[in-house]
Write a protein that holds these residues in place. Structure first.
Motif, short mmCIF file in Angstrom:
data_model
loop_
_atom_site.label_atom_id
_atom_site.label_comp_id
_atom_site.label_asym_id
_atom_site.label_seq_id
_atom_site.Cartn_x
_atom_site.Cartn_y
_atom_site.Cartn_z
N PRO A 21 0.79 -0.94 0.28
CA PRO A 21 0.13 -0.41 -0.38
C PRO A 21 1.03 1.37 -0.05
O PRO A 21 2.02 0.96 0.97
N ASP A 22 0.05 2.57 -0.65
CA ASP A 22 1.35 3.75 -0.86
C ASP A 22 1.68 3.73 0.56
O ASP A 22 2.81 4.95 0.54
N THR A 23 0.34 3.87 1.78
CA THR A 23 0.85 4.26 3.30
C THR A 23 2.00 3.81 3.61
O THR A 23 2.26 4.37 5.02
N CYS A 24 2.66 1.88 3.52
CA CYS A 24 3.92 2.19 4.54
C CYS A 24 4.63 2.99 4.34
O CYS A 24 5.76 2.90 5.02
N GLY A 25 5.02 3.49 2.67
CA GLY A 25 6.33 4.18 2.97
C GLY A 25 8.09 3.83 2.45
O GLY A 25 8.60 4.03 3.48
N ALA A 26 7.43 2.21 2.15
CA ALA A 26 8.84 1.71 1.95
C ALA A 26 9.83 1.78 3.56
O ALA A 26 10.83 1.80 3.48
N HIS A 27 8.92 1.13 4.56
CA HIS A 27 8.96 0.87 5.55
C HIS A 27 10.41 0.41 5.68
O HIS A 27 11.31 0.56 6.45
N CYS A 28 10.25 -0.95 5.38
CA CYS A 28 10.81 -2.09 5.11
C CYS A 28 12.92 -1.22 5.20
O CYS A 28 13.86 -1.95 4.84
N CYS A 29 12.37 -0.55 3.66
CA CYS A 29 14.13 0.32 3.11
C CYS A 29 14.77 0.83 3.67
O CYS A 29 15.95 1.79 2.90
N SER A 30 13.45 1.75 4.56
CA SER A 30 13.94 3.12 5.00
C SER A 30 14.17 3.24 5.83
O SER A 30 14.86 4.22 7.07
N LYS A 31 13.92 1.93 6.92
CA LYS A 31 14.30 1.64 8.85
C LYS A 31 14.73 0.59 8.95
O LYS A 31 15.97 0.54 9.87
N GLY A 32 14.96 -0.47 8.40
CA GLY A 32 15.54 -1.80 8.21
C GLY A 32 17.10 -2.70 7.70
O GLY A 32 17.12 -0.93 6.97
N GLN A 33 17.89 -2.90 8.16
CA GLN A 33 19.02 -3.25 8.00
C GLN A 33 18.98 -4.08 6.89
O GLN A 33 18.20 -5.08 6.47
N ILE A 34 19.23 -3.96 5.89
CA ILE A 34 19.39 -4.71 4.29
C ILE A 34 20.97 -5.80 4.10
O ILE A 34 21.46 -4.93 3.85
N HIS A 35 21.04 -6.67 4.20
CA HIS A 35 22.27 -7.42 3.98
C HIS A 35 22.26 -8.14 2.25
O HIS A 35 20.70 -8.07 2.00
N ASN B 156 14.10 6.06 -4.43
CA ASN B 156 13.94 7.50 -5.33
C ASN B 156 12.93 8.72 -4.06
O ASN B 156 13.20 8.37 -3.48
N GLU B 157 12.99 9.37 -4.97
CA GLU B 157 11.98 10.70 -3.79
C GLU B 157 10.73 10.74 -3.48
O GLU B 157 10.12 10.47 -2.62
N THR B 158 10.14 9.49 -4.51
CA THR B 158 8.66 8.63 -4.19
C THR B 158 8.68 7.75 -3.59
O THR B 158 7.69 7.35 -3.31
N GLY B 159 10.06 7.72 -3.34
CA GLY B 159 10.54 5.87 -1.66
C GLY B 159 10.08 4.92 -2.71
O GLY B 159 9.93 3.55 -2.03
N ARG B 160 10.12 4.53 -3.86
CA ARG B 160 10.20 3.46 -4.69
C ARG B 160 11.85 3.02 -4.75
O ARG B 160 12.79 3.89 -5.01
N CYS B 161 11.74 2.02 -5.07
CA CYS B 161 13.10 1.23 -5.63
C CYS B 161 13.96 1.71 -6.75
O CYS B 161 12.71 0.86 -7.54
N GLU B 162 14.85 2.03 -7.22
CA GLU B 162 15.38 1.86 -8.27
C GLU B 162 15.99 1.08 -9.18
O GLU B 162 16.39 0.62 -10.35
N THR B 163 16.02 -0.30 -8.31
CA THR B 163 16.03 -1.13 -8.67
C THR B 163 15.60 -2.84 -8.91
O THR B 163 16.71 -3.76 -7.73
N TYR B 164 14.67 -2.19 -8.79
CA TYR B 164 13.80 -3.04 -8.30
C TYR B 164 13.84 -4.09 -8.80
O TYR B 164 14.30 -5.61 -8.45
N ASP B 165 13.71 -4.61 -10.23
CA ASP B 165 14.34 -5.42 -11.12
C ASP B 165 15.63 -7.00 -10.69
O ASP B 165 15.50 -7.95 -11.47
N LYS B 166 16.38 -5.60 -9.88
CA LYS B 166 17.81 -6.45 -9.76
C LYS B 166 18.21 -6.53 -8.42
O LYS B 166 18.81 -6.36 -7.06
#
Length: 202
Positions: A26-40, A80-90
């Motif tokens: 949902p748009d309301t999530c705001g990419a929480h996993c990408c903006s707050k969590g650790q990404i291994h 990106n500025e809208t909170g979406r992944c710029e490398t989603y396919d990879k």
């Protein structure tokens, strides 16, 4: 075969993808996993990100980690500025798995109750109760299982309410075998839904 491909096979990555395709963040999530969590991520995944944008990959480090394992500290620089992944396919394996998370058991995955994770938990509970209702156990046992799963769903709903503020979330553990059964249940359920919509339109 790169390390990430080997890991994907071991953790049933393709099954997870078959489950996740039935849901949408949902748009309301705001990419929480990408903006707050650790990404291994693994070394071959780091190489892909460096090739995409070396400057943005500078936040990735393997300091204090096992050889071949790397970490992107949040927020991810590939948002990106809208909170979406710029490398989603990879994107790295851990990103493609979320809200499923790899654990050390070797026979199951964890599932966090983010907005999508909670919907999956609810559908998982629905599949369990549906399966039990068709089994040969007593009505008393069927009711007991149904009530127990409703309590489980309610407890994860409480976790969802605190998703954006709680540092550690309770995870549901799903064995690989049940993960594959859930994938088939969702495919059947959504196929039936599509068929019903088609029939209604004709």
């Amino acid at each position: 075969m790169g390390i990430s491909a080997s890991v994907k096979k071991a953790i049933r990555y393709s099954v997870v993808q078959n489950i996740l395709k039935h849901y949408e963040c949902p748009d309301t999530c705001g990419a929480h996993c990408c903006s707050k969590g650790q990404i291994h991520m693994f070394e071959d995944e780091v190489d892909v990100l460096i090739a995409r944008n070396q400057k943005k990959a500078e936040k990735i480090t393997n300091e204090g980690l096992s050889p071949g394992l790397y970490l992107m500290n949040a927020p991810c620089s590939f948002l990106n500025e809208t909170g979406r992944c710029e490398t989603y396919d990879k994107r790295p394996t851990v990103c493609g798995m979320y809200p499923f998370k790899v654990n050390t058991s070797g026979n199951s995955v964890g599932l966090q109750p983010c907005p999508i994770g909670f919907l999956i938990i609810r559908d998982f509970a629905s599949w369990v109760v549906d399966s039990i209702s068709k089994s040969g156990i007593s009505e008393e046992e069927k009711i007991r299982v149904s009530v127990e799963w409703q309590r489980n769903v309610d407890s994860y709903a409480e976790e969802l309410n605190e998703f954006h503020s709680k540092p550690v979330l309770k995870e549901m553990q799903i064995p690989f075998e049940e993960l594959e059964m859930l994938s088939m249940f969702l495919a059947s359920k959504n196929s039936q839904k599509a068929s019903d919509i088609s029939s209604a339109e004709n």
